[in-house]
Write a protein that holds these residues in place. Structure first.
Motif, mmCIF file in Angstrom:
data_model
loop_
_atom_site.group_PDB
_atom_site.id
_atom_site.type_symbol
_atom_site.label_atom_id
_atom_site.label_comp_id
_atom_site.label_asym_id
_atom_site.label_seq_id
_atom_site.Cartn_x
_atom_site.Cartn_y
_atom_site.Cartn_z
ATOM 1 N N GLU A 146 35.380 37.984 40.875
ATOM 2 C CA GLU A 146 34.606 36.995 41.412
ATOM 3 C C GLU A 146 33.131 37.673 41.601
ATOM 4 O O GLU A 146 32.089 36.822 41.485
ATOM 5 C CB GLU A 146 35.182 36.424 42.718
ATOM 6 C CG GLU A 146 35.273 37.629 43.776
ATOM 7 C CD GLU A 146 36.317 38.395 43.863
ATOM 8 O OE1 GLU A 146 37.187 38.610 42.749
ATOM 9 O OE2 GLU A 146 36.727 38.981 44.919
ATOM 10 N N MET A 193 35.946 32.035 36.559
ATOM 11 C CA MET A 193 36.303 33.513 36.878
ATOM 12 C C MET A 193 36.480 33.846 38.373
ATOM 13 O O MET A 193 37.516 34.500 38.741
ATOM 14 C CB MET A 193 35.189 34.407 36.493
ATOM 15 C CG MET A 193 35.470 34.622 34.956
ATOM 16 S SD MET A 193 33.781 35.858 34.271
ATOM 17 C CE MET A 193 34.114 35.793 32.788
ATOM 18 N N ALA A 214 39.812 32.397 39.211
ATOM 19 C CA ALA A 214 41.014 33.278 38.598
ATOM 20 C C ALA A 214 41.114 34.479 39.027
ATOM 21 O O ALA A 214 42.116 35.190 38.976
ATOM 22 C CB ALA A 214 40.677 33.282 36.950
ATOM 23 N N ALA A 215 40.179 35.011 39.897
ATOM 24 C CA ALA A 215 40.079 36.483 40.273
ATOM 25 C C ALA A 215 41.306 36.781 41.230
ATOM 26 O O ALA A 215 41.674 35.780 42.059
ATOM 27 C CB ALA A 215 38.770 36.714 41.266
ATOM 28 N N ALA A 216 41.845 37.933 41.581
ATOM 29 C CA ALA A 216 42.972 38.293 42.198
ATOM 30 C C ALA A 216 42.716 37.627 43.515
ATOM 31 O O ALA A 216 43.660 37.519 44.102
ATOM 32 C CB ALA A 216 43.337 39.759 41.903
ATOM 33 N N ARG A 247 42.810 34.243 44.364
ATOM 34 C CA ARG A 247 44.474 33.689 44.378
ATOM 35 C C ARG A 247 45.099 34.505 45.800
ATOM 36 O O ARG A 247 45.714 33.570 46.287
ATOM 37 C CB ARG A 247 45.242 34.328 43.032
ATOM 38 C CG ARG A 247 44.845 33.632 41.990
ATOM 39 C CD ARG A 247 45.264 34.001 40.662
ATOM 40 N NE ARG A 247 44.854 35.342 40.288
ATOM 41 C CZ ARG A 247 45.463 36.268 39.573
ATOM 42 N NH1 ARG A 247 46.807 36.380 39.594
ATOM 43 N NH2 ARG A 247 44.864 37.553 39.559
ATOM 44 N N LEU A 281 47.391 40.007 33.997
ATOM 45 C CA LEU A 281 45.967 40.658 33.666
ATOM 46 C C LEU A 281 45.615 40.922 35.135
ATOM 47 O O LEU A 281 45.604 39.874 36.174
ATOM 48 C CB LEU A 281 45.157 39.724 33.064
ATOM 49 C CG LEU A 281 45.559 39.381 31.778
ATOM 50 C CD1 LEU A 281 44.562 38.078 31.008
ATOM 51 C CD2 LEU A 281 45.379 40.634 30.769
ATOM 52 N N GLY A 282 45.112 42.122 35.139
ATOM 53 C CA GLY A 282 44.192 42.425 36.542
ATOM 54 C C GLY A 282 42.701 41.889 36.162
ATOM 55 O O GLY A 282 42.456 41.269 35.092
ATOM 56 N N ASP A 283 41.932 41.987 37.203
ATOM 57 C CA ASP A 283 40.686 41.488 37.148
ATOM 58 C C ASP A 283 39.772 41.995 35.748
ATOM 59 O O ASP A 283 38.734 41.171 35.170
ATOM 60 C CB ASP A 283 39.607 41.600 38.521
ATOM 61 C CG ASP A 283 40.155 40.311 39.502
ATOM 62 O OD1 ASP A 283 40.985 39.495 39.349
ATOM 63 O OD2 ASP A 283 39.229 40.340 40.332
ATOM 64 N N ARG A 313 41.013 40.527 32.824
ATOM 65 C CA ARG A 313 40.476 39.192 32.678
ATOM 66 C C ARG A 313 39.121 39.004 32.108
ATOM 67 O O ARG A 313 38.719 37.971 31.201
ATOM 68 C CB ARG A 313 40.530 38.292 33.924
ATOM 69 C CG ARG A 313 42.054 37.766 34.218
ATOM 70 C CD ARG A 313 42.034 37.159 35.877
ATOM 71 N NE ARG A 313 43.159 37.022 36.194
ATOM 72 C CZ ARG A 313 44.263 36.055 35.878
ATOM 73 N NH1 ARG A 313 43.900 35.068 35.107
ATOM 74 N NH2 ARG A 313 45.377 36.285 36.173
#
Lengths: 221, 221
Positions: free
Chosen positions: A135, A175, A178-180, A183, B156-158, B161
């Motif tokens: 991010e 992005m 979608a970032a960990a 989430r 997938l990790g960041d 990605r």
């Protein structure tokens, strides 16, 4: 990297929240290195921060841009400690002009950086800055693209070249979502903060990190 | 990150050169941690490596895929030390299956990694691995895209990605050419090595790092 200006990004959520707090009239946001330091801080202050995303026990505020958008902060001094963003600001403090950048103040932050000959973008990342966070890099991409538009002969390092290749708005928003960490935040109930953080130029204030007392504080430019 | 398999990338030029050396019949490429260690290495070996890009004094080979493509290496043991790639291979050695990946063996390297449940891509970077290098990340993007095609549910990790977002072939080639180290190599006369390194799947051999004597060597799978 040695630069004259540092743009520090922790878009989810510290640098976003700091921009909102100052835009809403907070007198300063003192950035400190730990929750313990924030707890020990004396005087008439509000304590803000997070631990695993949540407001720490006894703190007045969390690390939430939606909360900051309605909290009574006008004229207040705030002391803030978070896991990544405040530490990234402290890492840059004193090395040059230091600004807190995010999407809510993107154009204003780019305009501030454009005053300097050599700018570095510092992505706060995750796990106390030891790991990459998508991010923050996405925001770095938009910042780089904005800077490149205003300075066509901008020289770029390898990281900035990559950022520029990713610096298109729809892609960057995707992005961030979608970032960990996005989430994670959504899974624990902070989805509204992600949407607030994505509102481009919605709080066009550039927090500037300056010496304050024995430490550092983010102030309105 | 803990993984079962590590794909190590130093596309300009160590992991490219190692693939070419093994494809051309070298018996093994011992990877050692310094030029001094390569110099002290006993026995009937060829010494390969670089110092600021150039073949070190007294060495038989540099770190050049074009040179490796014609040098007499069949059946020979080679000892190699470079600034970034060999050190990255040593950093991963022993932690799982370790493969040297590049563009010249991209599909083969992806196929090797696809045998494992959890794979990490390790970009060698620059300045002894302390700085980001665009060319290695571009290859990571193509590798991730290749892996994602064969495993649609890939988690997938960041970082992966981001790599995937950049993992389109024309874009990746452009990134390799635009990278700071590519521009340096071209400026000191190694432009042909960059073009050689860009030849997708031209040397489809996957160097596998295995214990050899008291150290580690890249061998054909």
């Amino acid at each position: 990297m040695d630069a004259e200006c540092y743009l520090v990004i922790d878009v989810l959520r510290a640098t976003t929240t700091i921009a909102v707090l100052l835009a809403r009239g907070a007198a300063e946001v003192r950035v400190v290195g730990s929750l313990a330091e924030a707890r020990q801080f004396g005087g008439d202050v509000l304590r803000a921060g997070e631990e695993r995303g949540f407001r720490p026990e006894g703190f007045d505020l969390g690390n939430s841009p939606t909360e900051a958008a309605t909290a009574a902060v006008e004229g207040r001094r705030i002391v803030m400690a978070t896991t990544n963003g405040t530490n990234a600001l402290l890492a840059a403090a004193g090395r040059g002009a230091v600004f807190a950048a995010s999407l809510v103040n993107l154009s204003a932050a780019a305009a501030a950086a454009a005053q300097y000959r050599r700018a570095a973008i510092l992505c706060a990342g995750t796990h106390r800055g030891t790991r990459f966070a998508l991010e923050d890099f996405a925001v770095a991409g938009l910042l780089t693209a904005t800077l490149a538009r205003s300075a066509p002969n901008l020289e770029l390092g390898d990281g900035a070249r990559l950022a520029l290749a990713c610096g298109r708005t729809p892609e960057a928003s995707g992005m961030v979502r979608a970032a960990a960490h996005a989430r994670y935040l959504a899974s624990v109930g902070f989805g509204a903060d992600i949407e607030a953080a994505l509102q481009l130029d919605s709080w066009p204030v550039v927090p500037h990190v300056a010496a304050s007392g024995e430490g550092w504080a983010a102030l309105r430019c």
